[in-house]
Design a protein around this motif. Structure first.
Motif, mmCIF file in Angstrom:
data_model
loop_
_atom_site.group_PDB
_atom_site.id
_atom_site.type_symbol
_atom_site.label_atom_id
_atom_site.label_comp_id
_atom_site.label_asym_id
_atom_site.label_seq_id
_atom_site.Cartn_x
_atom_site.Cartn_y
_atom_site.Cartn_z
ATOM 1 N N VAL A 192 -19.435 4.129 -33.292
ATOM 2 C CA VAL A 192 -19.250 4.026 -34.743
ATOM 3 C C VAL A 192 -17.929 4.659 -35.140
ATOM 4 N N GLN A 193 -17.470 4.328 -36.346
ATOM 5 C CA GLN A 193 -16.192 4.820 -36.852
ATOM 6 C C GLN A 193 -16.449 5.926 -37.886
ATOM 7 N N PHE A 194 -15.580 6.938 -37.891
ATOM 8 C CA PHE A 194 -15.804 8.085 -38.764
ATOM 9 C C PHE A 194 -14.482 8.772 -39.077
ATOM 10 N N ILE A 195 -14.512 9.669 -40.080
ATOM 11 C CA ILE A 195 -13.404 10.580 -40.340
ATOM 12 C C ILE A 195 -13.961 12.006 -40.305
ATOM 13 N N ASP A 196 -13.072 12.952 -40.070
ATOM 14 C CA ASP A 196 -13.450 14.365 -40.021
ATOM 15 C C ASP A 196 -12.932 15.025 -41.293
ATOM 16 N N VAL A 197 -13.851 15.413 -42.180
ATOM 17 C CA VAL A 197 -13.435 15.988 -43.464
ATOM 18 C C VAL A 197 -13.351 17.509 -43.415
ATOM 19 N N ASN A 198 -13.517 18.084 -42.232
ATOM 20 C CA ASN A 198 -13.416 19.543 -42.116
ATOM 21 C C ASN A 198 -12.015 20.036 -42.447
ATOM 22 N N THR A 199 -11.007 19.181 -42.256
ATOM 23 C CA THR A 199 -9.629 19.585 -42.548
ATOM 24 C C THR A 199 -9.375 19.637 -44.049
ATOM 25 N N ASN A 232 -12.590 -12.646 -48.052
ATOM 26 C CA ASN A 232 -12.592 -12.059 -46.702
ATOM 27 C C ASN A 232 -11.826 -10.743 -46.631
ATOM 28 N N ILE A 233 -11.467 -10.169 -47.762
ATOM 29 C CA ILE A 233 -10.790 -8.871 -47.754
ATOM 30 C C ILE A 233 -11.778 -7.805 -47.281
ATOM 31 N N VAL A 234 -11.313 -6.952 -46.377
ATOM 32 C CA VAL A 234 -12.136 -5.875 -45.843
ATOM 33 C C VAL A 234 -11.830 -4.593 -46.616
ATOM 34 N N THR A 235 -12.862 -3.949 -47.130
ATOM 35 C CA THR A 235 -12.708 -2.634 -47.735
ATOM 36 C C THR A 235 -13.457 -1.624 -46.882
ATOM 37 N N LEU A 236 -12.841 -0.457 -46.698
ATOM 38 C CA LEU A 236 -13.434 0.622 -45.918
ATOM 39 C C LEU A 236 -13.358 1.900 -46.738
ATOM 40 N N SER A 237 -14.357 2.748 -46.617
ATOM 41 C CA SER A 237 -14.342 4.001 -47.365
ATOM 42 C C SER A 237 -15.187 5.043 -46.649
ATOM 43 N N ALA A 238 -14.827 6.306 -46.871
ATOM 44 C CA ALA A 238 -15.593 7.435 -46.332
ATOM 45 C C ALA A 238 -15.221 8.679 -47.118
ATOM 46 N N ALA A 239 -16.223 9.410 -47.591
ATOM 47 C CA ALA A 239 -16.007 10.663 -48.316
ATOM 48 C C ALA A 239 -14.996 10.500 -49.452
#
Length: 277
Positions: A192-199, A232-239
């Motif tokens: 899976v894909q993720f980001i690290d928001v600890n920074t 067909n536009i891809v949107t991605l988001s996290a935190a």
């Protein structure tokens, strides 16, 4: 009651009593009393506001939010009443006088306009989850693909680069039932894909790793996606980070443009593409 053209001052007639009533009415109060004898009362016209519910259906929309609003129409309504009668008025200096009055009363009712414009918000219409796709975007004029290159890294790669391993340009993604991004399973654990928001920075790099590691590590937030059903536009988001960037060839999500990273970031608008057969 007086007509507009009767409201003039003649001699001691400072109350605007019309000529036809002046011989019998010494002052304004007598004239008002005379009008009341004819049953002439103020006319009130009230127009109630109407409430309308606006329903909007967006094609293929997942969610549509519709507000209810109130609108009131402004109208100026002339109302005219005419009556005639004979009465005897007792006034000073005149023993009695019999006068026939023809009284015309015109009233205007004004309704104030209040209009509230409805706000209609329609969410993005996403394709169904579970359908594999590749993610492509233009980076520096080249068509590139978001690719898992191993070691938890994702990279924007140009398709057909002879220096890439055979599987580099063919990474295929899918959205699970919750709309979360992952690689198409290949018999092993879900990647899976993720980001690290600890920074705590506005711009965070997107990585790939086993799902159980992400779910067991505080501060790692999975990437949510959507493929627009029409474009067909891809949107991605996290935190809260939803701007898709390429910074030195690596994927980042940001609340801005990534300039605080100093990596020469560019903002992308990726598209979903069917995987190769």
């Amino acid at each position: 009651m007086p007509r507009d053209d009767d409201l003039v001052v003649r001699g001691n007639n400072s109350w605007g009593i019309p000529d036809y009533a002046w011989p019998a009415c010494e002052d304004w109060n007598h004239y008002v009393d005379a009008c009341k004898c004819f049953g002439i009362h103020p006319i009130t016209v009230t127009k109630q506001p109407t409430t309308t519910t606006l329903t909007v259906t967006a094609p293929n929309a997942v969610t549509t939010t519709v507000s209810t609003f109130t609108t009131t129409t402004t109208n100026t309504i002339p109302v005219t009443a005419t009556t005639s009668a004979t009465f005897t008025a007792i006034v000073e200096d005149i023993a009695s006088a019999t006068v026939t009055f023809v009284v015309t009363v015109t009233s205007t009712a004004t309704v104030i306009t209040t209009t509230t414009t409805p706000t209609v918000t329609s969410t993005q219409s996403c394709k169904a989850t579970g359908v594999p796709f590749r993610i492509t975007a233009q980076v520096s004029g080249d068509k590139t693909y978001l690719t898992d290159v191993g070691g938890a890294l994702l990279q924007w790669f140009t398709f057909g680069n002879p220096n890439d391993p055979a599987n580099v340009a063919t990474s295929t993604f899918v959205l699970d039932n919750d709309g979360l991004l992952e690689l198409v399973p290949a018999g092993g654990p879900d990647i899976v894909q993720f980001i690290d928001v600890n920074t705590g920075t506005p711009t965070e790099q997107v990585f790939s790793i086993n799902q159980d590691i992400v779910e067991g590590t505080p501060g790692l937030v999975r990437v949510k996606g959507c493929v627009d059903a029409t474009t067909n536009i891809v949107t991605l988001s996290a935190a809260g980070r939803s701007n898709i960037l390429a910074c030195n060839g690596f994927p980042f999500l940001s609340t801005g443009d990534g300039s605080e990273r100093g990596l020469g970031c560019v903002t992308l608008t990726p598209l979903a593409e069917d995987p190769p057969v």
